[in-house]
Scaffold this motif. Sequence first.
Motif, PDB file in Angstrom:
ATOM      1  N   PRO A 451       0.786  -1.248   0.000  1.00  0.00           N
ATOM      2  CA  PRO A 451       0.000   0.000   0.000  1.00  0.00           C
ATOM      3  C   PRO A 451       0.811   1.288   0.000  1.00  0.00           C
ATOM      4  O   PRO A 451       0.260   2.350  -0.230  1.00  0.00           O
ATOM      5  CB  PRO A 451      -0.830  -0.119   1.283  1.00  0.00           C
ATOM      6  N   ARG A 452       2.132   1.194   0.258  1.00  0.00           N
ATOM      7  CA  ARG A 452       2.935   2.417   0.230  1.00  0.00           C
ATOM      8  C   ARG A 452       3.900   2.446  -0.951  1.00  0.00           C
ATOM      9  O   ARG A 452       4.749   3.328  -1.031  1.00  0.00           O
ATOM     10  CB  ARG A 452       3.704   2.563   1.548  1.00  0.00           C
ATOM     11  N   SER A 453       3.758   1.516  -1.863  1.00  0.00           N
ATOM     12  CA  SER A 453       4.621   1.494  -3.043  1.00  0.00           C
ATOM     13  C   SER A 453       4.392   2.745  -3.881  1.00  0.00           C
ATOM     14  O   SER A 453       3.261   3.060  -4.263  1.00  0.00           O
ATOM     15  CB  SER A 453       4.318   0.247  -3.879  1.00  0.00           C
ATOM     16  N   ASN A 454       5.478   3.458  -4.158  1.00  0.00           N
ATOM     17  CA  ASN A 454       5.400   4.667  -4.989  1.00  0.00           C
ATOM     18  C   ASN A 454       4.362   5.653  -4.438  1.00  0.00           C
ATOM     19  O   ASN A 454       3.835   6.469  -5.168  1.00  0.00           O
ATOM     20  CB  ASN A 454       5.058   4.297  -6.434  1.00  0.00           C
ATOM     21  N   HIS A 455       4.053   5.519  -3.160  1.00  0.00           N
ATOM     22  CA  HIS A 455       3.100   6.382  -2.443  1.00  0.00           C
ATOM     23  C   HIS A 455       1.648   6.167  -2.851  1.00  0.00           C
ATOM     24  O   HIS A 455       0.739   6.585  -2.134  1.00  0.00           O
ATOM     25  CB  HIS A 455       3.464   7.861  -2.598  1.00  0.00           C
ATOM     26  N   THR A 456       1.406   5.528  -3.994  1.00  0.00           N
ATOM     27  CA  THR A 456       0.030   5.317  -4.446  1.00  0.00           C
ATOM     28  C   THR A 456      -0.473   3.922  -4.124  1.00  0.00           C
ATOM     29  O   THR A 456      -1.684   3.674  -4.204  1.00  0.00           O
ATOM     30  CB  THR A 456      -0.088   5.528  -5.959  1.00  0.00           C
ATOM     31  N   GLY A 457       0.423   3.000  -3.775  1.00  0.00           N
ATOM     32  CA  GLY A 457       0.023   1.621  -3.518  1.00  0.00           C
ATOM     33  C   GLY A 457       0.108   0.770  -4.762  1.00  0.00           C
ATOM     34  O   GLY A 457       0.045   1.267  -5.900  1.00  0.00           O
ATOM     35  N   GLN A 458       0.233  -0.548  -4.543  1.00  0.00           N
ATOM     36  CA  GLN A 458       0.424  -1.460  -5.668  1.00  0.00           C
ATOM     37  C   GLN A 458      -0.041  -2.858  -5.287  1.00  0.00           C
ATOM     38  O   GLN A 458       0.022  -3.257  -4.114  1.00  0.00           O
ATOM     39  CB  GLN A 458       1.905  -1.484  -6.071  1.00  0.00           C
ATOM     40  N   VAL A 459      -0.503  -3.584  -6.282  1.00  0.00           N
ATOM     41  CA  VAL A 459      -0.869  -4.997  -6.120  1.00  0.00           C
ATOM     42  C   VAL A 459      -0.064  -5.797  -7.118  1.00  0.00           C
ATOM     43  O   VAL A 459       0.006  -5.436  -8.304  1.00  0.00           O
ATOM     44  CB  VAL A 459      -2.378  -5.222  -6.339  1.00  0.00           C
ATOM     45  N   ILE A 460       0.575  -6.880  -6.663  1.00  0.00           N
ATOM     46  CA  ILE A 460       1.420  -7.701  -7.524  1.00  0.00           C
ATOM     47  C   ILE A 460       0.878  -9.124  -7.582  1.00  0.00           C
ATOM     48  O   ILE A 460       0.592  -9.732  -6.542  1.00  0.00           O
ATOM     49  CB  ILE A 460       2.876  -7.716  -7.012  1.00  0.00           C
ATOM     50  N   VAL A 461       0.734  -9.642  -8.801  1.00  0.00           N
ATOM     51  CA  VAL A 461       0.327 -11.029  -9.033  1.00  0.00           C
ATOM     52  C   VAL A 461       1.555 -11.804  -9.488  1.00  0.00           C
ATOM     53  O   VAL A 461       2.266 -11.355 -10.403  1.00  0.00           O
ATOM     54  CB  VAL A 461      -0.784 -11.123 -10.099  1.00  0.00           C
ATOM     55  N   TYR A 462       1.810 -12.957  -8.888  1.00  0.00           N
ATOM     56  CA  TYR A 462       3.019 -13.714  -9.224  1.00  0.00           C
ATOM     57  C   TYR A 462       2.784 -15.206  -9.080  1.00  0.00           C
ATOM     58  O   TYR A 462       1.792 -15.657  -8.489  1.00  0.00           O
ATOM     59  CB  TYR A 462       4.184 -13.274  -8.330  1.00  0.00           C
ATOM     60  N   THR A 463       3.683 -15.976  -9.642  1.00  0.00           N
ATOM     61  CA  THR A 463       3.688 -17.431  -9.484  1.00  0.00           C
ATOM     62  C   THR A 463       5.028 -17.859  -8.909  1.00  0.00           C
ATOM     63  O   THR A 463       6.019 -17.127  -8.998  1.00  0.00           O
ATOM     64  CB  THR A 463       3.452 -18.158 -10.822  1.00  0.00           C
ATOM     65  N   ILE A 473       3.511 -11.858 -12.780  1.00  0.00           N
ATOM     66  CA  ILE A 473       2.600 -11.987 -13.918  1.00  0.00           C
ATOM     67  C   ILE A 473       1.976 -10.644 -14.272  1.00  0.00           C
ATOM     68  O   ILE A 473       1.834 -10.290 -15.447  1.00  0.00           O
ATOM     69  CB  ILE A 473       1.483 -13.008 -13.596  1.00  0.00           C
ATOM     70  N   ASP A 474       1.605  -9.880 -13.250  1.00  0.00           N
ATOM     71  CA  ASP A 474       0.964  -8.599 -13.501  1.00  0.00           C
ATOM     72  C   ASP A 474       1.076  -7.743 -12.244  1.00  0.00           C
ATOM     73  O   ASP A 474       1.341  -8.250 -11.149  1.00  0.00           O
ATOM     74  CB  ASP A 474      -0.516  -8.803 -13.857  1.00  0.00           C
ATOM     75  N   SER A 475       0.899  -6.443 -12.406  1.00  0.00           N
ATOM     76  CA  SER A 475       0.833  -5.548 -11.256  1.00  0.00           C
ATOM     77  C   SER A 475      -0.049  -4.365 -11.612  1.00  0.00           C
ATOM     78  O   SER A 475      -0.146  -3.976 -12.774  1.00  0.00           O
ATOM     79  CB  SER A 475       2.227  -5.072 -10.832  1.00  0.00           C
ATOM     80  N   GLU A 476      -0.694  -3.823 -10.594  1.00  0.00           N
ATOM     81  CA  GLU A 476      -1.547  -2.649 -10.769  1.00  0.00           C
ATOM     82  C   GLU A 476      -1.199  -1.640  -9.690  1.00  0.00           C
ATOM     83  O   GLU A 476      -1.012  -1.999  -8.523  1.00  0.00           O
ATOM     84  CB  GLU A 476      -3.033  -3.027 -10.661  1.00  0.00           C
ATOM     85  N   ARG A 477      -1.133  -0.380 -10.077  1.00  0.00           N
ATOM     86  CA  ARG A 477      -0.840   0.686  -9.123  1.00  0.00           C
ATOM     87  C   ARG A 477      -2.108   1.480  -8.818  1.00  0.00           C
ATOM     88  O   ARG A 477      -3.012   1.585  -9.645  1.00  0.00           O
ATOM     89  CB  ARG A 477       0.230   1.634  -9.668  1.00  0.00           C
ATOM     90  N   GLY A 478      -2.127   2.060  -7.609  1.00  0.00           N
ATOM     91  CA  GLY A 478      -3.237   2.918  -7.234  1.00  0.00           C
ATOM     92  C   GLY A 478      -3.224   4.223  -8.006  1.00  0.00           C
ATOM     93  O   GLY A 478      -2.237   4.578  -8.652  1.00  0.00           O
ATOM     94  N   LYS A 479      -4.323   4.952  -7.916  1.00  0.00           N
ATOM     95  CA  LYS A 479      -4.484   6.162  -8.708  1.00  0.00           C
ATOM     96  C   LYS A 479      -4.315   7.434  -7.887  1.00  0.00           C
ATOM     97  O   LYS A 479      -4.387   8.538  -8.432  1.00  0.00           O
ATOM     98  CB  LYS A 479      -5.869   6.170  -9.361  1.00  0.00           C
ATOM     99  N   GLN A 480      -4.123   7.286  -6.582  1.00  0.00           N
ATOM    100  CA  GLN A 480      -4.064   8.476  -5.748  1.00  0.00           C
ATOM    101  C   GLN A 480      -3.023   8.289  -4.644  1.00  0.00           C
ATOM    102  O   GLN A 480      -2.977   7.250  -3.985  1.00  0.00           O
ATOM    103  CB  GLN A 480      -5.438   8.744  -5.123  1.00  0.00           C
TER     104      GLN A 480
END
Length: 635
Positions: A451-463, A473-480
């Motif tokens: 939640p503090r990645s790059n200050h906006t937060g991030q979700v990481i999918v991996y195997t 596999i994928d990652s998504e960052r927060g917008k704010q």
Amino acid sequence: LWFFPHGLAPLSLFPSVIWRSHSFNVGTAGAKIFTGPAAEEFGYQVQQATNHEGKWLLVSAPWSGYTRNRKGDVYKCPLSESRNSCDKLNLQDSLSIPDVKNININMSLGLTLTQKPDGTDLLMCGPLWAQQCGSQQFYPGICARLTPLFQPRSAFSPAVQKCGGPMDIVIVLDGSNSIYPWEPMTAFIQKLIPTLDIGPQTTQVSVIQYAVDPKFEFRLNEFRNKEDMLSAASRITQMSGYLTNTFQAIQYARSWGFHPSSGSRPGAAKVMVVVTDGESHDEAFRESVIAECNEKGITRFGIAVLGYYTRNNIDTENLIKEIKSIASEPTANYFFNVSDEVALSNIAGTLGDRIFNIEGTGKGGDNFKMEMSQVGFSAHYSSQQDVMMLGAVGAYSWSGTVVHQRGSTVDILPSSAFEETLQDKSHSSLLGYSVTSLNDGRTQYFVAGAPRSNHTGQVIVYTVSTQKQTTVIDSERGKQIGSYFGSVLCSLDVDSDGVTDLLLVGAPMFMSEMKKEEGRVYVFSVTKGILNEQGFLSGPSPTEDARFGMAISAIPDLDLDGYSDVVVGAPLEDNQKGVIYIYNGEKRTLNKEFSQVWKVLLCIPVLPPGSASAPRSGPTIPSGPSVKELFTPSC
């Protein structure tokens, strides 16, 4: 229907009055309320359990204990009986790791309380459990499974630290006439010794005093505990002498201080501490003596005492240059200078830590790996591969990681597995704050929130492959910035076909245009581990400080349409009383409009993620004084 899924637990609040409803979902008749101490955070986590004695709610209270020692605990609350009182299990002192100096103070036991989907394995963790290594305390975290009668099985700590192998330390102490007063010299040794892990299998200490000639005050194998060594140190008297033959003394320590006849052990790390207040009279031997020390692998600390020079207005430049030449490199880590003899005691603690770090952590004390990892800050059972995921938010200087455990096999995912994706230059991502898994029928995907990645937060999918190779596999960052995107995760199999359809991601600190902490829950569809954003759930008014999404949970099919449903908590909504929203599943997706909203009766304020009590100094813990068991007599 027992309405107590895992994800609701952090709300600490459960409803008993329907506020407004778009369609009927859950009745409230006959609700059973269990109340516990608000100061203990009673209700932070809740799990259902059954044994031969009946049906229970297990309720965590991670701040249970005294004001300055919140060890944490778990309560059991009976569902099969008429009484509404709960019994504390008193588990705080039942957890320990063998052959480790356990520190059970403020460990927040019950911050994590979870179980396998089939209800066969209950797990609790205290992520702030500490161990003592020398003078340092590390926080690797501790977990334990519970028996059917809710007693802890053998505790485990995947990141528990090895405090280091054996170490032999020889202190070379200047006792020439210029040292004055003498008492601070022995006081320095007496303050240094307690910072070391003294023992025949750990650290041994010898003292050699010198002026013209060196002599042993005591040898490495002479004392087996701190008490006897401290007593001997207090009896050292100044030998005096008109010469300061520092390099003769170092040569003597190299040859005889680390000799087997003096108790030096094969394989032990060798450390020399040289304390002097004047330039040597045998400086001509410096290069050869230091070269021999290097050949023998002796790490050297040089301490320059400037008292004599200062008292007599003598330039200290040459003295400092000489003592720096004695110290190992990098000199900044191994050289000290103090204003006078009395000031020596001020550096004893720092010196002890640096000595410990030579073998204790091997990282110079600056680049932490798993020492502060707080394993167990989050936990999730992955049913497909029978893997237990444990979040470790403090790992790698608070970049964070995830620990995978299957049976007795433990895999701590290295920092290199995620560093390229996180791009965490500030070391503050807190990866592992939340964990879950996804399943496409053949492949198991793991998900971790930062939640503090790059200050906006991030979700990481991996195997993780059978060869233990991690692939993102994928990652998504927060917008704010500051929204704490990824602090809450919920995977959802809407149609119960064994394939994950959606991933819900909470950003409870998301700010509305009205500058209110409205909170937001993002909906992602899942295709072979790839996340595709499908918008976000409709929730509180933008004018509300709600922290919507601070808890999210998949629950059984409430409206009996064949699709799983979801509840989302907004613990600060309705003037900080808390509100719960219900969303209905449909086919392979989720209706983004809530079908029902529940208003709660009791609450106290909730601490924000990332506040002063977040992972660096303690866990982020919302508050609430009661939990409630809800059911529907008919639907």
